[in-house]
Design a protein around this motif. Structure first.
Motif, short mmCIF file in Angstrom:
data_model
loop_
_atom_site.label_atom_id
_atom_site.label_comp_id
_atom_site.label_asym_id
_atom_site.label_seq_id
_atom_site.Cartn_x
_atom_site.Cartn_y
_atom_site.Cartn_z
N GLN A 1 42.75 10.13 26.52
CA GLN A 1 41.34 10.41 26.74
C GLN A 1 41.09 11.87 27.11
O GLN A 1 40.12 12.48 26.67
CB GLN A 1 40.78 9.48 27.81
CG GLN A 1 40.73 8.02 27.40
CD GLN A 1 40.03 7.82 26.08
OE1 GLN A 1 40.67 7.51 25.07
NE2 GLN A 1 38.74 8.01 26.05
N ARG A 2 41.97 12.43 27.92
CA ARG A 2 41.82 13.85 28.28
C ARG A 2 41.96 14.74 27.05
O ARG A 2 41.26 15.75 26.91
CB ARG A 2 42.86 14.23 29.33
CG ARG A 2 42.57 13.68 30.72
CD ARG A 2 43.44 14.35 31.77
NE ARG A 2 44.85 14.10 31.54
CZ ARG A 2 45.52 13.05 32.03
NH1 ARG A 2 44.89 12.16 32.78
NH2 ARG A 2 46.80 12.89 31.78
N SER B 1 45.11 7.45 29.73
CA SER B 1 44.39 8.54 30.41
C SER B 1 44.71 9.88 29.75
O SER B 1 43.81 10.72 29.57
CB SER B 1 44.79 8.57 31.89
OG SER B 1 44.39 7.38 32.54
N ARG C 1 38.56 14.25 24.96
CA ARG C 1 37.27 14.16 25.64
C ARG C 1 36.27 15.21 25.16
O ARG C 1 35.08 14.96 25.04
CB ARG C 1 37.46 14.25 27.15
CG ARG C 1 36.18 14.03 27.95
CD ARG C 1 36.51 13.73 29.39
NE ARG C 1 37.16 12.43 29.52
CZ ARG C 1 38.07 12.13 30.45
NH1 ARG C 1 38.44 13.05 31.31
NH2 ARG C 1 38.59 10.93 30.51
#
Length: 718
Positions: A210-211, A207, A214
């Motif tokens: 991905q942040r 996570s 993004r």
């Protein structure tokens, strides 16, 4: 291309795959050669542990050991093990089966700042006889760095492959989860985390990754760690499509080698009434598990069942969307290049999505990567897929101009030749896939697949063959009865009724013991319904095909004659055509085929002439003799002689069988079989397809004649 990337690498090579095949010696040697030439080059591999450590000398772990031994400081090989298999099951579930609890499935092939994304593993079969996509991004620093960081993130909770003699950590507390297996060690890098319980750690790490990326790239991994960007993007995409107001319907192309859509994806597609959809799925023989040993050999049939269930869902949806369904064959790979767009697309075992504004416009969006778009990809395996959006050809215009036209859900941008070239390449890619999926070749008919309107497809059918071994006997018989329903026409004489009932009963008996018979029967039903053919027209068509076979047989064209006879049987089974196939098979030294078709000729129970029945037994006796089944041969010869005692050829055959039984003792049987003549080379696939397209035709009977055939004519006798 991958070898070129390796041979040009200066700083790093990073590869992620399910496993590396034992035949990839050139790949291993290229890696070693480049590491020798560039001592500072870093090599990072990430593979699935269970798949890569299967027992045997050809396991991926063993073939990689020489690399680690020669380059201990620059070679880093990580092996991911799914934490879903834990506790007592982790100890008792055997190899191969343990892969059912999840695998590392991401396919990333990178060097320096270039990256290639694919759905193919590093195994020779993927490069020779399967279709797949290879999207190559040259000099794309951000994308390459993301993929590298993605692998590095997963390596934090993956085992490290080491030679057995290397001890990286001396403390026993730091190696308690590591273990040595013969000549290699699998070292667990984090002693504070158990290899079976790192789900929370993985979710947090992925996570965070991905942040971080993004806003720089559109990237969508899916898998078992609750990072479901792919699913979120699917929902967003279809919400955008269904709310758009356009005069032309968008077109969605979807391909999958393992077609069993994840339920939420299936619902989104079926509910999108204003989007047309075309799907290409792999035929059973194009499935990667086709021919596998053990239970995995049944996997292709399981996917065929999923396909049938999907078609039933289509029939229940009752929307107005257009559906084009096809099956894909195996095909060797071909490489195509996009000019200045610097994206290379190669073709092998395709999985992906292509979205076009309408049927005449090239795609503006494509999904590619390792995902198979099924339940396993969503919940079990760890995947990596990407969504590429290309601006459409619509020109930037004023607000007034925009309001005067449809509100399009697709991105608008000034015309750019590179972007247009990329879109055209995507269009060629999907057109190429569909061009190889126009025909199915499981039976001699090579039947063209159908284009179905979603509003009214034939209920209970699918354009894929339904292989029945994965279904119980009751379901098989129920399906056989369903597919033979055309053999119970109304308003026919009792003679015709008895005739058709014998054919229907034959089909049911064949399907009970032979899954291929059920496939053929289902395809026959499709031909009848699509062509609006009656059983009388099917019978007449089969008779015409048989007569063509007779003509070819008399001319000495045995292969062509056999194809005509087999096409006749697939159209309408008759014992004379079956016996003629056996005659051809004997001339072609295909003795088991001769046995099979003479047995079918007797099983259909339409033979009434003693001489015809004797001829069938005579041919089966001849075939049994060549197969070394002397008792069966003598039984058939004796039966034939009792039916036709005046035939001297039967007497000669019977005497020959008796003499052979005396001369060939059991210990000499193998030598006898080796002396039997061998069949000639088979017709090639291309020749077979061309033959079928030219020769398989169906007759039409005028309606005025057809009405009276069932009452004013008698069924044929054999």
């Amino acid at each position: 291309m991958l070898l070129d990337m390796i041979n040009q690498a200066e700083q790093r090579i990073f590869l992620s795959s399910l496993y590396i095949g034992a035949e990839e010696k050139e790949l291993i040697e290229s890696l070693a050669s480049r590491l020798r030439d560039r001592p500072s080059l870093q090599l990072n591999l990430l593979l699935d542990l269970n798949r890569s450590t299967r027992p045997g000398p050809d396991s991926t772990a063993r073939i990689l050991l020489p690399l680690l031994q020669e380059f201990p400081s620059v070679g880093h090989i990580s092996m991911f093990r799914s934490p879903s298999l834990r506790g007592i099951l982790a100890k008792i579930v055997p190899p191969r089966f343990n892969e059912g609890w999840g695998t590392w499935h991401a396919k990333i092939y990178g060097s320096d700042d270039s990256i290639m994304i694919s759905g193919a593993n590093l195994n020779k079969s993927y490069f020779t006889n399967r279709q797949d996509r290879y999207i190559h991004f040259a000099d794309h620093k951000t994308l390459a760095q993301y993929c590298f960081d993605y692998m590095q993130t997963a390596a934090k909770f993956s085992y490290q492959l080491l030679p057995a003699h290397r001890k990286r950590l001396a403390s026993s507390s730091n190696t308690r989860h590591s273990y040595t297996h013969e000549d290699y060690t699998l070292h667990w890098p984090d002693p504070s985390t158990h290899p079976h319980h790192f789900n929370t750690v993985a979710e947090t790490e992925f996570s965070a990754l991905q942040r971080l990326y993004r806003e720089k790239a559109t990237l969508h991994p899916a898998g078992q760690f609750n990072v479901r960007e792919e699913e979120s993007v699917f929902r967003l995409l279809f919400r955008h499509l269904t709310r758009a107001v356009t005069s032309k319907r968008p077109l969605l192309d979807l391909t999958s080698g393992y077609f069993s859509l994840y339920a939420p994806y299936q619902k989104l597609i079926l509910d999108a009434a204003n989007v047309d959809c075309r799907i290409v799925a792999a035929a059973p023989k194009a499935n990667g598990f086709y021919g596998s040993k053990g239970i995995s050999g049944r996997i292709p049939e399981g996917y065929t069942l999923y396909e049938q269930r999907f078609m039933k869902a289509v029939s229940k949806a009752k929307t107005s969307m257009a559906w084009r369904i096809a099956r894909r064959r195996r095909k060797r790979s071909a490489v195509e290049r996009v000019g200045k767009a610097r994206v290379d697309v190669s073709c092998e075992r395709y999985v992906g999505i292509w979205l076009s504004p309408n049927t005449t416009s090239p795609p503006v969006l494509t999904l590619f990567g390792s995902t198979n778009l099924n339940e396993r990809s969503a919940h079990i395996d760890t995947e990596l897929s990407f969504l590429m959006v290309v601006p459409s050809e619509r020109q930037t215009r004023s607000a007034d101009e925009a309001h005067s036209e449809d509100v399009s859900p697709f991105p608008a941008a000034p015309q750019d030749q590179q972007l247009l070239s990329l879109r055209q390449e995507l269009a060629r890619e999907i057109d190429g896939i569909r061009s190889s999926a126009c025909f199915d070749t499981t039976t001699p008919h090579l039947t063209s697949l159908l284009t179905c309107r979603h509003s009214a497809p034939p209920v209970g059918h699918s354009t894929w063959n339904w292989e029945s071994r994965c279904i119980d006997h009751a379901d098989v018989m129920q399906t056989a009865k369903l597919e033979s329903r055309h053999l119970h026409p109304d308003g026919v004489s009792s003679e015709w009724q008895a005739f058709f009932e014998k054919v229907a009963a034959y089909y049911e008996r064949q399907c009970a013991g032979n899954r291929h018979a059920l496939i053929s029967l289902e395809k026959r039903s499709w031909i009848i319904e699509d062509g609006k053919l009656s059983e009388f027209e099917m019978l007449m068509s089969a008779t015409a095909m048989k007569e063509k076979g007779n003509s070819e047989f008399k001319s000495g064209n045995i292969n062509a004659a056999q194809l005509h006879y087999m096409s006749a049987i697939s159209t309408f089974p008759t014992p004379d055509a079956m016996n003629n196939v056996a005659a051809c098979a004997l001339k072609l030294n295909e003795f088991q085929i001769a046995v099979d078709f003479t047995t079918k000729a007797l099983d259909i129970e339409l033979l009434t002439s003693p001489s015809s029945i004797a001829k069938v037994h005579f041919r089966r006796a001849t075939a049994h003799l060549h197969l070394g089944k002397f008792v069966d041969a003598l039984r058939d010869a004796t039966k034939a002689l009792s039916l036709n005692p005046g035939d001297t050829s039967i007497s000669v055959l019977q005497e020959r069988i008796l003499n052979t039984m005396k001369d060939v003792r059991p210990e000499h049987l193998d030598a006898y079989l080796r002396e039997q003549p061998k069949p000639p080379e088979k017709m090639s696939f291309t020749e077979g397809m061309n033959w079928a397209q030219t020769n398989v035709q169906y007759m039409r009977i005028p309606e005025v004649v057809l009405r009276d055939m069932g009452t004013k004519s008698n069924p044929p006798t054999y």
